[in-house]
Enzyme design. Structure first.
Site, mmCIF file in Angstrom:
data_model
loop_
_atom_site.group_PDB
_atom_site.id
_atom_site.type_symbol
_atom_site.label_atom_id
_atom_site.label_comp_id
_atom_site.label_asym_id
_atom_site.label_seq_id
_atom_site.Cartn_x
_atom_site.Cartn_y
_atom_site.Cartn_z
ATOM 1 N N CYS A 1 3.312 8.863 -1.761
ATOM 2 C CA CYS A 1 2.145 8.155 -1.228
ATOM 3 C C CYS A 1 0.850 8.516 -1.943
ATOM 4 O O CYS A 1 -0.229 8.440 -1.364
ATOM 5 C CB CYS A 1 2.031 8.368 0.279
ATOM 6 S SG CYS A 1 3.491 7.850 1.181
ATOM 7 N N GLY B 1 6.776 -1.580 5.915
ATOM 8 C CA GLY B 1 6.631 -0.941 7.218
ATOM 9 C C GLY B 1 6.631 0.560 7.100
ATOM 10 O O GLY B 1 5.721 1.131 6.524
ATOM 11 N N PHE B 2 7.719 1.217 7.598
ATOM 12 C CA PHE B 2 7.738 2.681 7.550
ATOM 13 C C PHE B 2 9.120 3.208 7.206
ATOM 14 O O PHE B 2 10.123 2.508 7.333
ATOM 15 C CB PHE B 2 7.233 3.292 8.859
ATOM 16 C CG PHE B 2 8.112 3.063 10.064
ATOM 17 C CD1 PHE B 2 9.197 3.892 10.325
ATOM 18 C CD2 PHE B 2 7.823 2.046 10.965
ATOM 19 C CE1 PHE B 2 9.992 3.698 11.449
ATOM 20 C CE2 PHE B 2 8.608 1.842 12.089
ATOM 21 C CZ PHE B 2 9.701 2.675 12.335
ATOM 22 N N ALA B 3 9.118 4.454 6.746
ATOM 23 C CA ALA B 3 10.358 5.184 6.493
ATOM 24 C C ALA B 3 10.239 6.526 7.201
ATOM 25 O O ALA B 3 9.286 7.275 6.981
ATOM 26 C CB ALA B 3 10.577 5.393 5.000
ATOM 27 N N GLY C 1 3.611 2.017 4.771
ATOM 28 C CA GLY C 1 3.017 1.238 3.689
ATOM 29 C C GLY C 1 3.252 -0.229 3.953
ATOM 30 O O GLY C 1 4.370 -0.635 4.236
ATOM 31 N N HIS D 1 13.161 5.938 -0.928
ATOM 32 C CA HIS D 1 14.048 5.498 0.143
ATOM 33 C C HIS D 1 15.462 5.857 -0.255
ATOM 34 O O HIS D 1 15.896 5.530 -1.371
ATOM 35 C CB HIS D 1 13.968 3.995 0.376
ATOM 36 C CG HIS D 1 12.662 3.523 0.921
ATOM 37 N ND1 HIS D 1 11.941 4.229 1.852
ATOM 38 C CD2 HIS D 1 11.950 2.405 0.674
ATOM 39 C CE1 HIS D 1 10.840 3.570 2.156
ATOM 40 N NE2 HIS D 1 10.809 2.459 1.442
ATOM 41 N N ALA E 1 3.688 5.535 -4.513
ATOM 42 C CA ALA E 1 5.123 5.801 -4.665
ATOM 43 C C ALA E 1 5.742 6.346 -3.382
ATOM 44 O O ALA E 1 5.133 7.127 -2.653
ATOM 45 C CB ALA E 1 5.353 6.801 -5.789
ATOM 46 N N GLY F 1 0.819 -1.199 0.000
ATOM 47 C CA GLY F 1 0.000 0.000 0.000
ATOM 48 C C GLY F 1 0.856 1.254 0.000
ATOM 49 O O GLY F 1 2.033 1.223 0.321
ATOM 50 N N ALA G 1 6.449 7.857 6.237
ATOM 51 C CA ALA G 1 5.490 7.127 5.411
ATOM 52 C C ALA G 1 5.311 5.728 5.985
ATOM 53 O O ALA G 1 6.266 5.126 6.480
ATOM 54 C CB ALA G 1 5.995 7.044 3.974
#
Length: 162
Positions: free
Chosen positions: A113, A95-97, A84, A24, A21, A18, A82
């Protein structure tokens, strides 16, 4: 476009998760816990990840917040982290950034996103506005690890890959 990104030396990867875009790169902490989340369910797990980020930001005097119906963490009107996920058989992937000190101009080359109206920020940008010292990636990692350990009840330790 993908060709423009590639011409800048940016690798483009398509993944099944999810959030549309995302970017990273250096200056981000990317945390992808791969674990069974059946005991919480997807919505609760996303909320747990957001709480981990918000609690970690508070160590730096930064007030993170969540928005209804949109995963991630904001500071004011700018997204600082973010979230996703992809869930398969009850197991989370991705997971997350968290933006610590990335070159934020890269976000201007994508629609982060899937939300073109959202600004992006970082811990360093937020600390500069309060004249605090810049954040150290390893220090922020340690804060996140401690918060993950406490919130998820996991046995974690910090390792540095060389």
């Amino acid at each position: 476009s993908c060709n423009e990104l590639r011409s800048l030396g940016i690798k483009v990867h398509y993944v099944d998760r999810g959030g549309e875009a995302t970017y990273h790169g250096p200056g981000q902490i990317v945390c992808y816990p791969i674990m069974n989340i059946r005991r919480w369910g997807v919505r609760k797990y996303v909320s747990i990840l957001e709480t981990i980020i918000i609690d970690s930001l508070s160590v730096y005097g930064i007030s993170g917040l969540v928005r209804c119906r949109t995963a991630g963490v904001w500071v004011g009107d700018a997204k600082i982290a973010a979230v996703g996920l992809k869930i398969s058989g009850g197991v989370s992937m991705h997971g997350f950034a968290l933006n610590v000190s990335p070159d934020l101009s890269y976000f201007g080359r994508i629609v982060p996103c899937g939300s073109p109206e959202d600004r992006v920020t970082s811990i360093d940008v937020e600390l500069k506005s309060s004249s605090s010292r810049p954040a150290n990636d390893l220090e922020v990692q340690a804060v996140l690890i401690n918060t993950l350990r406490d919130e998820l009840g996991l046995d974690l330790e910090q390792k540095t890959l060389v």
